[in-house]
Design a protein around this motif. Structure first.
Motif, PDB file in Angstrom:
ATOM      1  N   PHE A 159       0.953  -1.032   0.031  1.00  0.00           N
ATOM      2  CA  PHE A 159      -0.020  -0.037  -0.129  1.00  0.00           C
ATOM      3  C   PHE A 159       0.777   1.257   0.003  1.00  0.00           C
ATOM      4  CE2 PHE A 159      -1.756   3.157   2.586  1.00  0.00           C
ATOM      5  CZ  PHE A 159      -2.657   3.764   1.958  1.00  0.00           C
ATOM      6  N   LEU A 160       1.954   1.288   0.781  1.00  0.00           N
ATOM      7  CA  LEU A 160       2.793   2.493   0.918  1.00  0.00           C
ATOM      8  C   LEU A 160       3.579   2.815  -0.489  1.00  0.00           C
ATOM      9  CD1 LEU A 160       3.946   4.873   2.644  1.00  0.00           C
ATOM     10  CD2 LEU A 160       5.732   3.166   3.700  1.00  0.00           C
ATOM     11  N   ARG A 161       4.001   1.547  -0.934  1.00  0.00           N
ATOM     12  CA  ARG A 161       4.723   1.873  -1.968  1.00  0.00           C
ATOM     13  C   ARG A 161       3.649   2.282  -3.201  1.00  0.00           C
ATOM     14  NH1 ARG A 161       6.884  -3.699  -5.299  1.00  0.00           N
ATOM     15  NH2 ARG A 161       7.479  -2.573  -7.244  1.00  0.00           N
ATOM     16  N   THR A 162       2.482   1.879  -3.417  1.00  0.00           N
ATOM     17  CA  THR A 162       1.476   2.263  -4.273  1.00  0.00           C
ATOM     18  C   THR A 162       1.374   3.722  -4.218  1.00  0.00           C
ATOM     19  OG1 THR A 162       0.575  -0.095  -4.292  1.00  0.00           O
ATOM     20  CG2 THR A 162      -0.646   1.784  -5.013  1.00  0.00           C
ATOM     21  N   VAL A 163       1.215   4.100  -3.036  1.00  0.00           N
ATOM     22  CA  VAL A 163       0.950   5.574  -2.629  1.00  0.00           C
ATOM     23  C   VAL A 163       2.002   6.385  -3.192  1.00  0.00           C
ATOM     24  CG1 VAL A 163       0.800   7.087  -0.608  1.00  0.00           C
ATOM     25  CG2 VAL A 163      -0.788   5.094  -0.661  1.00  0.00           C
ATOM     26  N   VAL A 164       3.305   5.889  -2.728  1.00  0.00           N
ATOM     27  CA  VAL A 164       4.374   6.794  -3.321  1.00  0.00           C
ATOM     28  C   VAL A 164       4.564   6.510  -4.888  1.00  0.00           C
ATOM     29  CG1 VAL A 164       7.054   6.740  -3.450  1.00  0.00           C
ATOM     30  CG2 VAL A 164       5.804   6.333  -1.328  1.00  0.00           C
ATOM     31  N   VAL A 165       4.126   5.726  -5.478  1.00  0.00           N
ATOM     32  CA  VAL A 165       3.984   5.750  -6.931  1.00  0.00           C
ATOM     33  C   VAL A 165       2.975   6.514  -7.638  1.00  0.00           C
ATOM     34  CG1 VAL A 165       3.604   4.241  -9.100  1.00  0.00           C
ATOM     35  CG2 VAL A 165       4.941   3.483  -7.203  1.00  0.00           C
ATOM     36  N   ALA A 173       1.570  11.588 -10.221  1.00  0.00           N
ATOM     37  CA  ALA A 173       0.751  12.784 -10.275  1.00  0.00           C
ATOM     38  C   ALA A 173       1.775  14.028 -10.326  1.00  0.00           C
ATOM     39  CB  ALA A 173       0.174  12.896  -8.856  1.00  0.00           C
ATOM     40  N   PHE A 174       2.695  14.154  -9.798  1.00  0.00           N
ATOM     41  CA  PHE A 174       3.537  15.314  -9.817  1.00  0.00           C
ATOM     42  C   PHE A 174       4.277  15.321 -11.248  1.00  0.00           C
ATOM     43  CE2 PHE A 174       4.104  15.603  -5.094  1.00  0.00           C
ATOM     44  CZ  PHE A 174       3.560  16.622  -5.149  1.00  0.00           C
ATOM     45  N   LEU A 175       4.693  14.107 -11.699  1.00  0.00           N
ATOM     46  CA  LEU A 175       5.307  14.194 -13.050  1.00  0.00           C
ATOM     47  C   LEU A 175       4.213  14.435 -14.333  1.00  0.00           C
ATOM     48  CD1 LEU A 175       7.587  12.886 -15.005  1.00  0.00           C
ATOM     49  CD2 LEU A 175       6.393  10.958 -15.035  1.00  0.00           C
ATOM     50  N   LEU A 176       2.884  13.953 -14.227  1.00  0.00           N
ATOM     51  CA  LEU A 176       1.865  14.245 -15.187  1.00  0.00           C
ATOM     52  C   LEU A 176       1.568  15.768 -14.885  1.00  0.00           C
ATOM     53  CD1 LEU A 176      -0.532  11.284 -14.712  1.00  0.00           C
ATOM     54  CD2 LEU A 176       1.104  11.795 -16.720  1.00  0.00           C
ATOM     55  N   LEU A 177       1.575  16.344 -13.749  1.00  0.00           N
ATOM     56  CA  LEU A 177       1.287  17.956 -13.721  1.00  0.00           C
ATOM     57  C   LEU A 177       2.432  18.596 -14.335  1.00  0.00           C
ATOM     58  CD1 LEU A 177      -0.329  17.763 -10.048  1.00  0.00           C
ATOM     59  CD2 LEU A 177      -1.480  18.330 -12.120  1.00  0.00           C
ATOM     60  N   TYR A 178       3.786  18.211 -13.966  1.00  0.00           N
ATOM     61  CA  TYR A 178       4.769  18.969 -14.366  1.00  0.00           C
ATOM     62  C   TYR A 178       4.935  18.998 -15.879  1.00  0.00           C
ATOM     63  CZ  TYR A 178       9.709  20.302 -15.135  1.00  0.00           C
ATOM     64  OH  TYR A 178      10.898  20.605 -15.724  1.00  0.00           O
ATOM     65  N   THR A 179       4.614  17.674 -16.519  1.00  0.00           N
ATOM     66  CA  THR A 179       4.570  17.714 -17.832  1.00  0.00           C
ATOM     67  C   THR A 179       3.416  18.127 -18.808  1.00  0.00           C
ATOM     68  OG1 THR A 179       3.939  15.286 -17.802  1.00  0.00           O
ATOM     69  CG2 THR A 179       6.493  15.788 -17.857  1.00  0.00           C
ATOM     70  N   GLY A 222      -3.710  -2.984 -13.782  1.00  0.00           N
ATOM     71  CA  GLY A 222      -3.409  -2.447 -12.420  1.00  0.00           C
ATOM     72  C   GLY A 222      -3.826  -3.499 -11.583  1.00  0.00           C
ATOM     73  N   LEU A 223      -4.957  -4.174 -11.670  1.00  0.00           N
ATOM     74  CA  LEU A 223      -5.134  -5.339 -10.746  1.00  0.00           C
ATOM     75  C   LEU A 223      -4.004  -6.459 -10.670  1.00  0.00           C
ATOM     76  CD1 LEU A 223      -9.036  -5.662 -11.242  1.00  0.00           C
ATOM     77  CD2 LEU A 223      -7.680  -4.664  -9.184  1.00  0.00           C
ATOM     78  N   ALA A 224      -3.299  -6.848 -11.741  1.00  0.00           N
ATOM     79  CA  ALA A 224      -2.361  -7.679 -11.949  1.00  0.00           C
ATOM     80  C   ALA A 224      -1.183  -7.133 -11.448  1.00  0.00           C
ATOM     81  CB  ALA A 224      -2.123  -8.108 -13.395  1.00  0.00           C
ATOM     82  N   THR A 225      -0.911  -5.851 -11.753  1.00  0.00           N
ATOM     83  CA  THR A 225       0.215  -5.256 -10.900  1.00  0.00           C
ATOM     84  C   THR A 225       0.130  -5.145  -9.442  1.00  0.00           C
ATOM     85  OG1 THR A 225       0.792  -3.635 -12.716  1.00  0.00           O
ATOM     86  CG2 THR A 225       1.678  -3.061 -10.616  1.00  0.00           C
ATOM     87  N   GLY A 226      -0.811  -5.162  -8.968  1.00  0.00           N
ATOM     88  CA  GLY A 226      -1.265  -5.100  -7.328  1.00  0.00           C
ATOM     89  C   GLY A 226      -0.846  -6.498  -6.933  1.00  0.00           C
ATOM     90  N   ALA A 227      -1.520  -7.493  -7.541  1.00  0.00           N
ATOM     91  CA  ALA A 227      -1.188  -8.908  -7.135  1.00  0.00           C
ATOM     92  C   ALA A 227       0.417  -9.320  -7.340  1.00  0.00           C
ATOM     93  CB  ALA A 227      -2.104  -9.769  -8.162  1.00  0.00           C
TER      94      ALA A 227
END
Length: 143
Positions: A39-45, A50-56, A77-82
């Protein structure tokens, strides 16, 4: 010289970051619940992207995405999470030097699935390479 068009450059960077992911995650999950760590890793990603998309200026509306793309990206995304949940659990229990090669059997699975369902054709030498990847992953994981 711009590397933006060379898939090999980006694939190599992905491999380097995947290696760092394994080592950093191995240390990170040593005394943390792996589900919370994922969960923590996902939040960081999510925050970093979000910052990258806003910046670009590349942030788009979901309404601009076709239904097919939305379904397949959701499934991805579900496969990535699993995958991450299983990967972190394996790292917590096993050695990073053994877990990561087994995880890279995904290369073998991608080649097989791409050939069967996407109609991609690999040459005979490429299939030998796929077999070598499988063999190498197995040899590393059992030693």
């Amino acid at each position: 010289m711009s590397y933006s068009g060379y898939w090999q450059f980006w694939a190599l960077l992905a491999a380097v970051f995947a290696a760092l992911t394994a080592i950093l995650a191995k240390v990170g999950v040593s005394d943390v619940n792996v589900n919370f760590a994922t969960f923590l890793r996902t939040v960081v990603v999510v925050v970093a992207l979000a910052f990258l998309l806003l910046y670009t200026g590349e942030f788009n509306s979901i309404g601009n995405i076709s239904g097919k793309s939305l379904i397949f990206l959701t499934l991805s995304g579900l496969a990535t999470g699993a995958s991450w949940l299983c990967y972190f659990r394996a790292l917590q229990i096993g050695k990073a030097s053994q877990v990561a090669p087994v995880d890279k059997l995904s290369v073998v699975f991608v080649a097989i699935i791409a050939a069967l369902f996407l109609g991609e054709n690999l040459s005979a030498p490429a299939w030998v390479g796929v077999g070598m990847i499988a063999g190498g992953a197995i040899l590393i994981s059992v030693s």
